[in-house]
Scaffold this motif. Sequence first.
Motif, PDB file in Angstrom:
ATOM      1  N   GLY A   1      15.593  -8.836  -2.102  1.00  0.00           N
ATOM      2  CA  GLY A   1      15.657  -7.952  -0.949  1.00  0.00           C
ATOM      3  C   GLY A   1      15.720  -6.479  -1.254  1.00  0.00           C
ATOM      4  N   GLY A   2      15.451  -6.067  -2.504  1.00  0.00           N
ATOM      5  CA  GLY A   2      15.523  -4.646  -2.835  1.00  0.00           C
ATOM      6  C   GLY A   2      14.515  -4.252  -3.891  1.00  0.00           C
ATOM      7  N   PHE A   3      14.220  -2.956  -3.955  1.00  0.00           N
ATOM      8  CA  PHE A   3      13.297  -2.425  -4.943  1.00  0.00           C
ATOM      9  C   PHE A   3      14.016  -2.163  -6.262  1.00  0.00           C
ATOM     10  CE2 PHE A   3      11.144  -1.071  -1.007  1.00  0.00           C
ATOM     11  CZ  PHE A   3       9.858  -1.541  -1.268  1.00  0.00           C
ATOM     12  N   ILE A   4      13.307  -2.416  -7.357  1.00  0.00           N
ATOM     13  CA  ILE A   4      13.776  -2.074  -8.698  1.00  0.00           C
ATOM     14  C   ILE A   4      12.693  -1.213  -9.338  1.00  0.00           C
ATOM     15  CG2 ILE A   4      14.481  -2.928 -10.959  1.00  0.00           C
ATOM     16  CD1 ILE A   4      15.177  -5.603  -9.540  1.00  0.00           C
ATOM     17  N   THR A   5      13.020   0.011  -9.705  1.00  0.00           N
ATOM     18  CA  THR A   5      12.032   0.915 -10.298  1.00  0.00           C
ATOM     19  C   THR A   5      12.356   1.166 -11.759  1.00  0.00           C
ATOM     20  OG1 THR A   5      13.260   2.898  -9.658  1.00  0.00           O
ATOM     21  CG2 THR A   5      11.663   2.045  -8.076  1.00  0.00           C
ATOM     22  N   LYS A   6      11.308   1.363 -12.541  1.00  0.00           N
ATOM     23  CA  LYS A   6      11.473   1.651 -13.968  1.00  0.00           C
ATOM     24  C   LYS A   6      10.430   2.673 -14.380  1.00  0.00           C
ATOM     25  CE  LYS A   6      10.308  -1.357 -17.215  1.00  0.00           C
ATOM     26  NZ  LYS A   6      10.343  -2.533 -18.132  1.00  0.00           N
ATOM     27  N   ILE A   7      10.848   3.713 -15.100  1.00  0.00           N
ATOM     28  CA  ILE A   7       9.926   4.714 -15.634  1.00  0.00           C
ATOM     29  C   ILE A   7       9.247   4.150 -16.871  1.00  0.00           C
ATOM     30  CG2 ILE A   7       9.678   7.053 -16.518  1.00  0.00           C
ATOM     31  CD1 ILE A   7      10.506   6.869 -13.571  1.00  0.00           C
ATOM     32  N   LEU A   8       7.928   4.157 -16.880  1.00  0.00           N
ATOM     33  CA  LEU A   8       7.171   3.633 -18.015  1.00  0.00           C
ATOM     34  C   LEU A   8       6.723   4.715 -18.973  1.00  0.00           C
ATOM     35  CD1 LEU A   8       4.888   1.051 -16.147  1.00  0.00           C
ATOM     36  CD2 LEU A   8       7.099   0.650 -17.251  1.00  0.00           C
ATOM     37  N   GLY A   9       6.766   5.975 -18.554  1.00  0.00           N
ATOM     38  CA  GLY A   9       6.325   7.066 -19.401  1.00  0.00           C
ATOM     39  C   GLY A   9       5.812   8.213 -18.557  1.00  0.00           C
ATOM     40  N   ASP A  10       5.191   9.183 -19.214  1.00  0.00           N
ATOM     41  CA  ASP A  10       4.701  10.358 -18.501  1.00  0.00           C
ATOM     42  C   ASP A  10       3.180  10.476 -18.514  1.00  0.00           C
ATOM     43  OD1 ASP A  10       4.269  11.035 -21.125  1.00  0.00           O
ATOM     44  OD2 ASP A  10       5.643  12.753 -21.130  1.00  0.00           O
ATOM     45  N   ASP A  11       2.478   9.432 -18.983  1.00  0.00           N
ATOM     46  CA  ASP A  11       1.019   9.451 -18.998  1.00  0.00           C
ATOM     47  C   ASP A  11       0.506   8.829 -17.699  1.00  0.00           C
ATOM     48  OD1 ASP A  11      -1.668   9.373 -19.444  1.00  0.00           O
ATOM     49  OD2 ASP A  11      -1.574   8.126 -21.262  1.00  0.00           O
TER      50      ASP A  11
ATOM     51  N   TYR B   1       0.841  -1.188   0.000  1.00  0.00           N
ATOM     52  CA  TYR B   1       0.000   0.000   0.000  1.00  0.00           C
ATOM     53  C   TYR B   1       0.877   1.239   0.000  1.00  0.00           C
ATOM     54  CZ  TYR B   1       0.604   0.285   5.173  1.00  0.00           C
ATOM     55  OH  TYR B   1       1.112   0.383   6.445  1.00  0.00           O
ATOM     56  N   VAL B   2       0.271   2.379  -0.389  1.00  0.00           N
ATOM     57  CA  VAL B   2       0.968   3.658  -0.306  1.00  0.00           C
ATOM     58  C   VAL B   2       0.502   4.346   0.972  1.00  0.00           C
ATOM     59  CG1 VAL B   2       1.414   5.897  -1.344  1.00  0.00           C
ATOM     60  CG2 VAL B   2       1.235   3.866  -2.798  1.00  0.00           C
ATOM     61  N   ASP B   3       1.445   4.568   1.851  1.00  0.00           N
ATOM     62  CA  ASP B   3       1.207   5.240   3.124  1.00  0.00           C
ATOM     63  C   ASP B   3       1.068   6.737   2.872  1.00  0.00           C
ATOM     64  OD1 ASP B   3       1.381   6.360   5.659  1.00  0.00           O
ATOM     65  OD2 ASP B   3       3.319   5.476   6.141  1.00  0.00           O
TER      66      ASP B   3
ATOM     67  N   TYR C   1       2.610 -11.376   4.675  1.00  0.00           N
ATOM     68  CA  TYR C   1       1.534 -12.088   5.365  1.00  0.00           C
ATOM     69  C   TYR C   1       1.940 -13.545   5.513  1.00  0.00           C
ATOM     70  CZ  TYR C   1      -3.058 -13.934   6.541  1.00  0.00           C
ATOM     71  OH  TYR C   1      -4.099 -14.552   7.175  1.00  0.00           O
ATOM     72  N   GLU C   2       2.110 -13.985   6.741  1.00  0.00           N
ATOM     73  CA  GLU C   2       2.552 -15.353   6.993  1.00  0.00           C
ATOM     74  C   GLU C   2       2.004 -15.835   8.327  1.00  0.00           C
ATOM     75  OE1 GLU C   2       6.694 -17.884   6.409  1.00  0.00           O
ATOM     76  OE2 GLU C   2       6.796 -15.759   6.922  1.00  0.00           O
ATOM     77  N   ASN C   3       1.413 -17.024   8.318  1.00  0.00           N
ATOM     78  CA  ASN C   3       0.855 -17.625   9.527  1.00  0.00           C
ATOM     79  C   ASN C   3      -0.145 -16.700  10.224  1.00  0.00           C
ATOM     80  OD1 ASN C   3       2.503 -19.952   9.211  1.00  0.00           O
ATOM     81  ND2 ASN C   3       4.207 -18.886  10.191  1.00  0.00           N
ATOM     82  N   GLY C   4      -0.945 -16.015   9.406  1.00  0.00           N
ATOM     83  CA  GLY C   4      -1.974 -15.145   9.953  1.00  0.00           C
ATOM     84  C   GLY C   4      -1.464 -13.861  10.559  1.00  0.00           C
ATOM     85  N   ARG C   5      -0.238 -13.489  10.266  1.00  0.00           N
ATOM     86  CA  ARG C   5       0.340 -12.260  10.817  1.00  0.00           C
ATOM     87  C   ARG C   5       0.943 -11.403   9.707  1.00  0.00           C
ATOM     88  NH1 ARG C   5       3.486 -14.149  16.395  1.00  0.00           N
ATOM     89  NH2 ARG C   5       1.650 -15.087  17.414  1.00  0.00           N
ATOM     90  N   LEU C   6       0.998 -10.101   9.962  1.00  0.00           N
ATOM     91  CA  LEU C   6       1.625  -9.155   9.048  1.00  0.00           C
ATOM     92  C   LEU C   6       2.905  -8.611   9.673  1.00  0.00           C
ATOM     93  CD1 LEU C   6      -1.540  -7.186   7.913  1.00  0.00           C
ATOM     94  CD2 LEU C   6      -0.043  -8.512   6.400  1.00  0.00           C
ATOM     95  N   SER C   7       3.984  -8.598   8.899  1.00  0.00           N
ATOM     96  CA  SER C   7       5.236  -7.998   9.355  1.00  0.00           C
ATOM     97  C   SER C   7       5.760  -7.094   8.250  1.00  0.00           C
ATOM     98  CB  SER C   7       6.281  -9.060   9.702  1.00  0.00           C
ATOM     99  OG  SER C   7       6.521  -9.924   8.605  1.00  0.00           O
ATOM    100  N   GLU C   8       6.201  -5.901   8.621  1.00  0.00           N
ATOM    101  CA  GLU C   8       6.663  -4.949   7.611  1.00  0.00           C
ATOM    102  C   GLU C   8       7.973  -5.423   7.013  1.00  0.00           C
ATOM    103  OE1 GLU C   8       6.932  -0.173   6.715  1.00  0.00           O
ATOM    104  OE2 GLU C   8       6.724  -0.872   8.800  1.00  0.00           O
ATOM    105  N   LEU C   9       8.044  -5.380   5.687  1.00  0.00           N
ATOM    106  CA  LEU C   9       9.188  -5.912   4.962  1.00  0.00           C
ATOM    107  C   LEU C   9      10.098  -4.823   4.418  1.00  0.00           C
ATOM    108  CD1 LEU C   9      10.567  -8.433   3.716  1.00  0.00           C
ATOM    109  CD2 LEU C   9       9.008  -8.196   1.767  1.00  0.00           C
ATOM    110  N   ALA C  10       9.526  -3.792   3.798  1.00  0.00           N
ATOM    111  CA  ALA C  10      10.350  -2.775   3.144  1.00  0.00           C
ATOM    112  C   ALA C  10       9.503  -1.544   2.858  1.00  0.00           C
ATOM    113  CB  ALA C  10      10.942  -3.318   1.834  1.00  0.00           C
ATOM    114  N   ALA C  11      10.180  -0.415   2.607  1.00  0.00           N
ATOM    115  CA  ALA C  11       9.488   0.840   2.296  1.00  0.00           C
ATOM    116  C   ALA C  11      10.266   1.593   1.226  1.00  0.00           C
ATOM    117  CB  ALA C  11       9.341   1.700   3.546  1.00  0.00           C
ATOM    118  N   LEU C  12       9.527   2.263   0.335  1.00  0.00           N
ATOM    119  CA  LEU C  12      10.122   3.046  -0.751  1.00  0.00           C
ATOM    120  C   LEU C  12       9.420   4.398  -0.826  1.00  0.00           C
ATOM    121  CD1 LEU C  12      11.989   3.114  -3.338  1.00  0.00           C
ATOM    122  CD2 LEU C  12       9.948   2.370  -4.602  1.00  0.00           C
TER     123      LEU C  12
END
Length: 250
Positions: free
Chosen positions: A226-236, A156-158, A171-182
Amino acid sequence: MRIRARRLPARGWHRFVRRALQVLCLVMGGQSVAAEPVIIAASYAGPTTRYAHAVLGDAIEHTTLVLHYADGTERRFSLPDDLVFEDTAPRLIDLDFDGAAEVIAVESSQTEGARLAVYGAEGRITSTPHIGTRFRWLAPVGAADLDGDGVMEIAYVDRPHLAKTLRLWRYENGRLSELAALPGVTNHRIGEADIAGGIRTCAGVAEMIVASANWSRLVSVSYLNGGFITKILGDDTSRPGFARAMACAP
């Protein structure tokens, strides 16, 4: 004054209807019955104006989550007076790979703002912490096994209008744990009745489709090794631009 609820779109229910029919066939064949009802659809009910944020374009939120089961029954889960469902629609997805859907929803507190919640057939399973302040919201992106490890992540976007930070929760074993943020991305403007983008799979890779923080670029974000990879798809960054991206169109 009569309260009119937003019309909320159905999302992905057909997959779970098919699964529910399979379960019912097992029952008819004399085999073991599932331990709990199978969710085939979900909706919000109980429109209310008790949380005057209006981030989705009007002052109406909802007090109740309605779960519809494969056996034709339904059950309603109503929030206490200090909470509302501040959301576009409940999202059905199999988070634990057992063939039956869980439901992802956004709940907001009168004093602590939004949190993401996961419901099962018997009610709320778990949730993230509230953001911490009244009138602070989060906009779901979706859920997928983003890193291919056999466990689902929910994105989600905070605070898409303020913090503009993508957060991943495992989400694992009925629990949520924070993994990463960008930081530096968004998927909603104040007053829009829907949320842009989502999660697509192109060439076998799950990607989150969002906008840059200032809405000048359409961006794909994957999470691998273990890391984010971002790519620009355009300006629309119009809704048609998002739709083309979600369809893996060039």
